[in-house]
Design an enzyme around this catalytic site. Structure first.
Site, short mmCIF file in Angstrom:
data_model
loop_
_atom_site.label_atom_id
_atom_site.label_comp_id
_atom_site.label_asym_id
_atom_site.label_seq_id
_atom_site.Cartn_x
_atom_site.Cartn_y
_atom_site.Cartn_z
CG HIS A 124 -1.90 0.98 1.41
ND1 HIS A 124 -1.64 2.27 1.80
CD2 HIS A 124 -3.24 0.91 1.22
CE1 HIS A 124 -2.78 2.94 1.85
NE2 HIS A 124 -3.76 2.15 1.50
CG ASP A 201 0.48 -2.36 6.06
OD1 ASP A 201 -0.51 -2.58 6.78
OD2 ASP A 201 0.41 -1.71 5.00
CD GLN A 204 -6.90 -4.63 4.05
OE1 GLN A 204 -7.83 -5.39 4.34
NE2 GLN A 204 -7.10 -3.36 3.76
CE LYS A 227 -7.39 -0.26 6.16
NZ LYS A 227 -8.11 0.14 4.96
CB CYS A 366 -3.56 3.23 -1.60
SG CYS A 366 -4.76 4.49 -1.24
N1 PMP Z 1 -1.87 -0.75 4.59
C1 PMP Z 1 -2.82 -1.49 4.02
C2 PMP Z 1 -2.49 -2.86 3.52
C3 PMP Z 1 -4.11 -0.97 3.93
O1 PMP Z 1 -5.07 -1.70 3.37
C4 PMP Z 1 -4.38 0.32 4.42
C5 PMP Z 1 -5.76 0.93 4.31
N2 PMP Z 1 -6.34 0.80 3.04
C6 PMP Z 1 -3.35 1.03 5.01
C7 PMP Z 1 -2.11 0.47 5.08
C8 PMP Z 1 -3.56 2.39 5.58
O2 PMP Z 1 -4.41 2.35 6.65
P1 PMP Z 1 -4.99 3.70 7.27
O3 PMP Z 1 -5.54 4.47 6.10
O4 PMP Z 1 -6.05 3.24 8.19
O5 PMP Z 1 -3.87 4.40 7.95
#
Ligand code: PMP
Length: 408
Positions: A124, A201, A204, A227, A366
């Site tokens: 991401h 990270d 997910q 999430k 993203c």
């Molecule tokens: N890493 C991953 C794999 C994600 O899916 C996301 C959220 N789409 C993020 C980081 C960022 O999370 P947040 O926007 O809650 O900071």
């Protein structure tokens, strides 16, 4: 075989009763944000009606109650992640802030010219851009583990890329764009063999499988509240105590100090408070604790198994749609179905299927470098949670078939 009582789970989510464009909502955008059970929503009412107060600094009853609930959540999160100590749990605004904290504190103090940080093409943007920014500032080299045509990280390439110069490996647990589950325990072993740290990270990962940071043997693990059936505005950074202790403060302000003076150096609080400058999202943190309890009451293994069943049903069902290409076909996948359809743009599919009450995500998720490696700049993504049903999957796939017919 599966003991998940989905009808009962759904009763906890008032939002699932609403209609969109006159149709029952079918919410399949869980990888972006999961819905919130009433037990979690009630925390906000309870907090603001009974014990809203700033934490740590007060000696009055409300401040004590708020502090106890806030610090109590640290223990809930510790247990959720299998961490050794509550002081290894830092509350942040989310995964993004947690990764920026590691980059801004550990990274800025430890990385320089000649060093290397390994990320992957599956990341991401929030696990790419902080390292790009810091690399421009500190002069270390950023290297990227490639993916194969299924969206699986190339482990042989990982072993080739890692070296004694590698200081950090930063990878996601599960890809938000494709659903690929990465073998982070194996990757941690390789990182440590080369003297590197590993940051995972888990945005997910945490919602879909039981995480045990000690079993995985990872150094940092980040996830977001919104999430995992919790609120927005709160997330977690787990860090091994000895690492967090050695790291310099990141943001400065109240709460993170021991003493402040103009005549002597300012001294800092111990961990985790050293990394929690300013008034945190108190109600959100407490509500996150309730969300993790809610998850625990059902059980992540059960949630994960249910999502696998939905994924399998969806994968089989969409195969009848002509010209549909799945993006991401890893053998080990979480409940994410990413795809493109010949002759129908992802954005158009998303807009039209919303008219049928079905919420999916379209775009680059993203993860632009990842999508580029598949030769696409957008996909449609359906992602599943504990409250989704096979009937909803049918509504989605029937709708998709209709919409694609209209667009071609
Ligand atoms: N890493 C991953 C794999 C994600 O899916 C996301 C959220 N789409 C993020 C980081 C960022 O999370 P947040 O926007 O809650 O900071």
């Amino acid at each position: 075989d599966l003991l998940l009582d989905v009808a009962r789970v759904r009763r906890d989510f008032p939002i699932l009763d609403r209609e969109v464009h006159g149709k029952p909502l079918v919410y399949l955008d869980n990888a972006a944000t999961s819905q919130t059970p009433s037990q979690v929503i009630e925390v906000f009412e309870d907090y603001y009606e009974r014990y809203n107060a700033n934490i740590h600094r007060g000696l009055h009853t409300l401040a004590d109650e708020a502090t106890a609930a806030y610090e109590g959540t640290r223990e809930t999160v510790r247990a959720f992640l299998g961490a050794a100590e509550t002081r290894e749990i830092v509350f942040t605004r989310g995964t993004t802030e947690a990764i920026n904290l590691v980059a801004g504190s550990w990274g800025r103090a430890n990385l320089g010219e000649g060093d290397e940080v390994l990320i992957s093409r599956l990341e991401h943007h929030s696990n790419i851009v902080p390292w790009q920014l810091l690399s421009a500032e500190k002069g270390f080299t950023l290297k990227v583990i490639p993916v194969d045509e299924r969206g699986v990280l190339d482990q042989a390439a990982y072993r080739d890329l890692i070296s004694e110069r590698t200081r950090l490996v930063a990878v996601n647990h599960v890809s938000n764009a494709l659903g690929t589950v990465n073998p982070v325990a194996d990757m941690a072993k390789v990182a440590h063999q080369h003297g590197a740290l590993i940051l995972v990270d888990g945005a997910q990962g945490a919602p879909h499988q039981q995480v045990d940071v000690r079993e995985l043997d990872v150094d940092f693990y980040a996830f977001s509240g919104h999430k995992v059936y919790g609120p927005t505005g709160v997330g977690v950074l787990y860090g091994r105590a000895e690492l967090l202790e050695a790291m310099p403060p990141w943001q400065g302000g109240g709460e993170m100090i021991a003493t402040v003076s103009f005549d002597a150096p300012t001294t800092f609080a111990g961990i985790p408070h050293k990394f929690e400058a300013g008034t945190p999202a108190i109600a959100e943190v407490i509500a996150l604790g309730r969300a993790l309890q809610w998850v625990g009451e059902i059980g992540l293994p059960l949630i994960g198994a249910w999502e696998q069943r939905l994924l399998q049903h969806a994968t089989e069902s969409v195969s009848r749609i002509d010209g549909l290409r799945l993006i991401g076909t890893a053998p080990d996948k979480a409940g994410v179905l990413s795809f493109v359809v010949e002759g129908a743009h992802a954005q158009d599919i998303g807009l039209l299927i919303d008219q049928l009450g079905v919420a999916i995500r379209t775009g680059h998720h993203c993860a632009q470098p990842l999508l580029a490696s598949f030769g696409v700049d957008a996909t449609c993504r359906a992602s599943f949670a504990a409250y989704n049903t096979p009937e909803e999957v049918d509504v989605f796939v029937d709708g998709l078939e209709r919409v694609v017919g209209m667009l071609r």
